[in-house]
Enzyme design. Structure first.
Site, PDB file in Angstrom:
ATOM      1  N   LYS A 120       1.530  10.741  -1.257  1.00 22.27           N
ATOM      2  CA  LYS A 120       0.373   9.874  -1.484  1.00 22.27           C
ATOM      3  C   LYS A 120       0.157   9.561  -2.963  1.00 22.27           C
ATOM      4  CE  LYS A 120      -2.096  11.154   2.727  1.00 22.27           C
ATOM      5  NZ  LYS A 120      -3.299  11.726   3.340  1.00 22.27           N
ATOM      6  N   LYS A 222       5.772   5.921  11.081  1.00 19.10           N
ATOM      7  CA  LYS A 222       4.698   6.345  11.958  1.00 19.10           C
ATOM      8  C   LYS A 222       3.628   5.259  12.058  1.00 19.10           C
ATOM      9  CE  LYS A 222       1.727  10.400  12.662  1.00 19.10           C
ATOM     10  NZ  LYS A 222       1.286  11.686  12.089  1.00 19.10           N
ATOM     11  N   LYS A 225      -3.066   3.722  10.350  1.00 19.90           N
ATOM     12  CA  LYS A 225      -4.274   2.928  10.143  1.00 19.90           C
ATOM     13  C   LYS A 225      -4.197   2.110   8.867  1.00 19.90           C
ATOM     14  CE  LYS A 225      -6.741   6.738  10.507  1.00 19.90           C
ATOM     15  NZ  LYS A 225      -7.863   7.697  10.504  1.00 19.90           N
TER      16      LYS A 225
END
Length: 360
Positions: A120, A222, A225
């Site tokens: 991240k 994956k 969102k």
């Protein structure tokens, strides 16, 4: 090593979901549906982890609405907020309090090894927030504030749970004498030593084969969102026409479905759609292939869309009904927060005594 329940800890499941972006099919199949199943066998606490959401994006457009949406999804899917606890994290100050103590227990080297932080933060790690680095410490506090013995985890969270165990073990070891003197813990065997442990070494809870739902646009990634393309996922708020359109546009290869499950190897998009079909139908991939094998995608996709609408339709309709009454959602979260605070308050009183903090 004995399990937490064998060491005298009452079995309790804790799990949470971040209120960031729209909930999608992957969240439902990989987490929420499993939460519903756990209610029958465990004492459960389900949390909307809104403090964690700030590590992803500090300034949110509508964090309140997203928090309510997660709560609505929990309830619409079948989680009972009367028998179990449903609340949002920021209602319970103990999460932040215990996280700070755990920040002082954990080592910087442990945090630097967290692969999610590396992913991240990217190349510009020096510009990442301190909150993102300390995210796993807050996650450990989320679980251990309720002395959670089990957590349902996916592959991407296993490392964080291992860190929570490391933090619990170090706390227990560092304060073993005080825990014993205050008669607040239970005897535990850790390595070669016997210590008096206050926190359980939380165990992963794995219920059946993992459901890993990938992007409809790229079978190697994956379902997320945060993906900029809404066509990459099926949202729990999508209507029947939208679900059908997204499945129709899902990426595939030119070959028909194979006649056996081994034929899915090297075909990530086909494997993903068959996996979704199997999970929605409650069967294995091999059983799904026996049902649908040999069909062209032009035939298989309508069958998949029909099944998805059949399974998700009632959840979507109930979510919309619940979201139409924000005051009721807030009441559920407030009541859940009160019940969570009762447990958390006891833990924090104990922890402050163990650490030596003056607290009236």
């Amino acid at each position: 090593m004995s399990t937490p329940s064998e060491r005298g800890f009452s079995p309790r499941v804790f799990s949470g979901i971040q209120p960031t972006g729209n909930l999608h099919l992957g969240n439902y199949l990989g987490a929420i549906r499993k939460f519903v199943e756990l209610q029958a066998s465990h004492d459960c606490i389900f949390c909307v982890v809104d403090l964690h959401a700030l590590t992803a994006q500090l300034v949110q457009d509508d964090l309140v609405s997203q928090t309510r949406q997660i709560a609505a999804a929990f309830i619409a899917s079948g989680i009972d907020p009367e028998k179990h606890i449903v609340f949002n994290q920021s209602r319970v100050p103990g999460h932040a309090e215990l996280a700070w103590i755990f920040n002082c227990v954990a080592r910087i080297g442990w945090m630097n090894r967290m692969t999610q932080f590396k992913d991240k933060a990217g190349r510009d790690r020096e510009n990442a927030s301190l909150g993102l680095l300390a995210y796993p410490s807050l996650m450990a506090a989320d679980i251990l504030l309720y002395r959670g013995t089990h957590v349902p985890v996916g592959d991407d969270q296993k490392q964080h749970l291992e860190l929570a165990r490391d933090i619990a073990a170090k706390f227990n070891n560092d304060f073993s004498g005080r825990i014993e003197a205050l008669e607040l813990g239970v005897p535990m065997r850790m390595g070669e030593e016997d210590v008096n442990g206050y926190f359980p070494l939380t165990e992963p809870l794995i219920e059946g084969p993992a459901t890993r739902v990938m992007s409809l646009k790229d079978g190697s990634k994956k379902m997320s969102k945060s993906d900029p393309s809404d066509l990459s996922r099926i949202n729990l708020t999508d209507d029947a026409d939208t679900i059908a359109r997204k499945i129709r546009k899902a990426k595939t290869d030119p070959l028909p479905l194979p006649g056996d499950v081994e034929g899915l190897a090297g075909r990530p998009e086909a494997d993903n759609l068959v996996g979704i079909y199997a999970a929605l139908k409650g069967v294995t991939k091999a059983e799904a292939i026996r049902d649908q094998g040999g069909r062209q995608f032009s035939e298989f996709k309508p069958a998949l869309a029909e099944l998805a609408v059949e399974v998700l339709g009632p959840v979507t309709a109930e979510m919309r009904r619940i979201m139409g009454d924000p005051a009721e959602i807030d009441r559920v979260l407030a009541r859940g927060g009160e019940r969570a605070n009762e447990i958390a308050g006891t833990t924090m009183r104990d922890v402050k005594r163990i650490v030596g903090l003056l607290d009236d």
